[in-house]
Design an enzyme around this catalytic site. Sequence first.
Site, PDB file in Angstrom:
ATOM      1  N   ALA A 125       0.824  -1.212   0.000  1.00 21.95           N
ATOM      2  CA  ALA A 125       0.000   0.000   0.000  1.00 21.95           C
ATOM      3  C   ALA A 125       0.857   1.261   0.000  1.00 21.95           C
ATOM      4  O   ALA A 125       0.349   2.371   0.082  1.00 21.95           O
ATOM      5  CB  ALA A 125      -0.937  -0.008   1.201  1.00 21.95           C
ATOM      6  N   LEU A 127       3.030   2.119   2.334  1.00 21.89           N
ATOM      7  CA  LEU A 127       3.199   2.674   3.681  1.00 21.89           C
ATOM      8  C   LEU A 127       4.491   2.188   4.329  1.00 21.89           C
ATOM      9  O   LEU A 127       4.688   2.316   5.530  1.00 21.89           O
ATOM     10  CB  LEU A 127       1.996   2.323   4.559  1.00 21.89           C
ATOM     11  CG  LEU A 127       0.646   2.778   4.016  1.00 21.89           C
ATOM     12  CD1 LEU A 127      -0.472   2.454   5.001  1.00 21.89           C
ATOM     13  CD2 LEU A 127       0.662   4.274   3.724  1.00 21.89           C
ATOM     14  N   SER A 129       5.942  -0.920   4.761  1.00 20.72           N
ATOM     15  CA  SER A 129       6.033  -2.043   5.685  1.00 20.72           C
ATOM     16  C   SER A 129       7.443  -2.618   5.643  1.00 20.72           C
ATOM     17  O   SER A 129       7.932  -3.161   6.637  1.00 20.72           O
ATOM     18  CB  SER A 129       4.997  -3.114   5.346  1.00 20.72           C
ATOM     19  OG  SER A 129       5.140  -3.531   4.016  1.00 20.72           O
ATOM     20  N   GLU A 162      18.120  -2.714   2.095  1.00 21.41           N
ATOM     21  CA  GLU A 162      17.134  -2.748   1.015  1.00 21.41           C
ATOM     22  C   GLU A 162      17.820  -2.575  -0.343  1.00 21.41           C
ATOM     23  O   GLU A 162      17.485  -3.239  -1.320  1.00 21.41           O
ATOM     24  CB  GLU A 162      16.074  -1.670   1.236  1.00 21.41           C
ATOM     25  CG  GLU A 162      14.951  -1.791   0.260  1.00 21.41           C
ATOM     26  CD  GLU A 162      13.587  -1.451   0.852  1.00 21.41           C
ATOM     27  OE1 GLU A 162      13.452  -1.361   2.083  1.00 21.41           O
ATOM     28  OE2 GLU A 162      12.662  -1.292   0.056  1.00 21.41           O
ATOM     29  N   ASP A 174      12.122   6.469   3.866  1.00 20.12           N
ATOM     30  CA  ASP A 174      11.243   5.543   4.580  1.00 20.12           C
ATOM     31  C   ASP A 174      11.865   5.074   5.890  1.00 20.12           C
ATOM     32  O   ASP A 174      11.209   5.042   6.934  1.00 20.12           O
ATOM     33  CB  ASP A 174      10.921   4.324   3.709  1.00 20.12           C
ATOM     34  CG  ASP A 174      10.274   4.710   2.391  1.00 20.12           C
ATOM     35  OD1 ASP A 174       9.857   5.880   2.270  1.00 20.12           O
ATOM     36  OD2 ASP A 174      10.194   3.861   1.493  1.00 20.12           O
ATOM     37  N   TYR A 224      11.181   2.204 -10.695  1.00 22.41           N
ATOM     38  CA  TYR A 224      11.812   3.036  -9.652  1.00 22.41           C
ATOM     39  C   TYR A 224      13.307   3.159  -9.945  1.00 22.41           C
ATOM     40  O   TYR A 224      13.871   4.250  -9.959  1.00 22.41           O
ATOM     41  CB  TYR A 224      11.582   2.399  -8.281  1.00 22.41           C
ATOM     42  CG  TYR A 224      12.080   3.235  -7.134  1.00 22.41           C
ATOM     43  CD1 TYR A 224      11.251   4.153  -6.509  1.00 22.41           C
ATOM     44  CD2 TYR A 224      13.393   3.125  -6.684  1.00 22.41           C
ATOM     45  CE1 TYR A 224      11.715   4.935  -5.457  1.00 22.41           C
ATOM     46  CE2 TYR A 224      13.867   3.899  -5.639  1.00 22.41           C
ATOM     47  CZ  TYR A 224      13.020   4.800  -5.029  1.00 22.41           C
ATOM     48  OH  TYR A 224      13.494   5.576  -3.992  1.00 22.41           O
TER      49      TYR A 224
HETATM   50  C1  GLA Z   1       9.783   4.826  -2.036  1.00 23.26           C
HETATM   51  C2  GLA Z   1      11.250   4.821  -1.624  1.00 23.26           C
HETATM   52  C3  GLA Z   1      11.646   6.150  -0.984  1.00 23.26           C
HETATM   53  C4  GLA Z   1      11.236   7.337  -1.850  1.00 23.26           C
HETATM   54  C5  GLA Z   1       9.783   7.195  -2.311  1.00 23.26           C
HETATM   55  C6  GLA Z   1       9.402   8.248  -3.316  1.00 23.26           C
HETATM   56  O1  GLA Z   1       8.962   4.894  -0.908  1.00 23.26           O
HETATM   57  O2  GLA Z   1      11.508   3.775  -0.737  1.00 23.26           O
HETATM   58  O3  GLA Z   1      13.027   6.169  -0.730  1.00 23.26           O
HETATM   59  O4  GLA Z   1      12.101   7.478  -2.941  1.00 23.26           O
HETATM   60  O5  GLA Z   1       9.518   5.925  -2.885  1.00 23.26           O
HETATM   61  O6  GLA Z   1       9.444   9.510  -2.763  1.00 23.26           O
END
Ligand code: GLA
Length: 389
Positions: A125, A127, A129, A162, A174, A224
Amino acid sequence: MQQNPYVDRVTARFASQFGAQPQLVVRGPGRINLIGEHTDYNGGFVMPASIDKELIFAISPTEGNTCEVIAENLNDSFTFSTDRLEKSRKGWPNYLMGVVDQMHKAGRHPGAFRLVFGGNIPTGAGLSSSAALECGLAFCLNELYRLGLTTLEMVKLCQAAENQFVGVACGIMDQFASMQGRENSVIQLDCRSLDFNYFPLELNGYMLLLCDTAVKHSLGSSEYNTRRQECEQGVAIMQKKYPQVQLLRDATPAMVEEFRSEMPANVYDRCKYVTEEIERVQVASELLNQNDLKGFGQKMYETHDGLQHLYLVSCPELDFLVDQTRDDETVLGARMMGGGFGGCTINIVREDAAEALVARLSEAYQNQFGITLKTYPVRITNGTGPVGG
Ligand code: GLA
């Protein structure tokens, strides 16, 4: 603070599984981000916060090298040896092994553990996790084995886990938010210097509401990584004339314009979005300081437009949910949140109108996509730490 029911559930499972109480119980929260999307890996600004969607970790150290882990929500388990860390096809164990791996690389050698974790962060989602999982374990091992890592060292180590073990080239937002959040405050973080401050968020009759598209388009992680490369391409082009440009943070929209004819169209669009977003967050931050939530909400819509049309990380479901709020005066701002290609929108909604909004959006979303909309009101909580601490 109301206790998460998962604390009882996870500790009870630990006791029945391992025949003893856990030595430590920790919560690792998910995160939201008010504004500043895809800026973190470009050295820009972000405004995240940790929230009351969280994972609970019940853990004890154990003799030998074998770690036993139970993912309570998934009703799944995994066993691995601390001296033989190999990527698993299961997915979720990699976030945990990645943390142990990075600790080894940093010269810290936590022993083995028994762990049960579970909670209420919806997966997929947007968020984070995954950050909650990494940060929660890092915190636990740092405590149990007295590794002496600072909070920032743990944040960086979790991001590296990660990047290297899971293979997603994520930025630092994050993990920073999950680890360092503070109740009722957003973090204003400069992702280049890592300077930050806590800004108490006064919503005065408004609330934060997440609308979960319940879709996760598979493009997500490959696109990404492609976005990161496109940004780096833009930097390389501008560096020829401006050697001081190391990251897009060092460039401005005007500089990007100057190089328009030298950049492939996709690279131009990405750089335009990022440089504009970095400026936008600074303006938005000022608006927040002045308590101008309406102005702030407008900036959220501008961010969404950039993510949709220039950065190309949105999707029809996210666009639909944002569009549905544009003419609704009870919504001050809305946009897609996080990496994109699914997940949630974040909305600033008038408290007394939230119920009606949820009903309207749910019906419209169901009619348009045949999907049941999930919505989550969010409260901003402290970051990773011991339960009750
Ligand atoms: C994901 C990545 C973050 C950031 C966002 C976009 O959540 O884990 O580091 O780049 O996308 O802002």
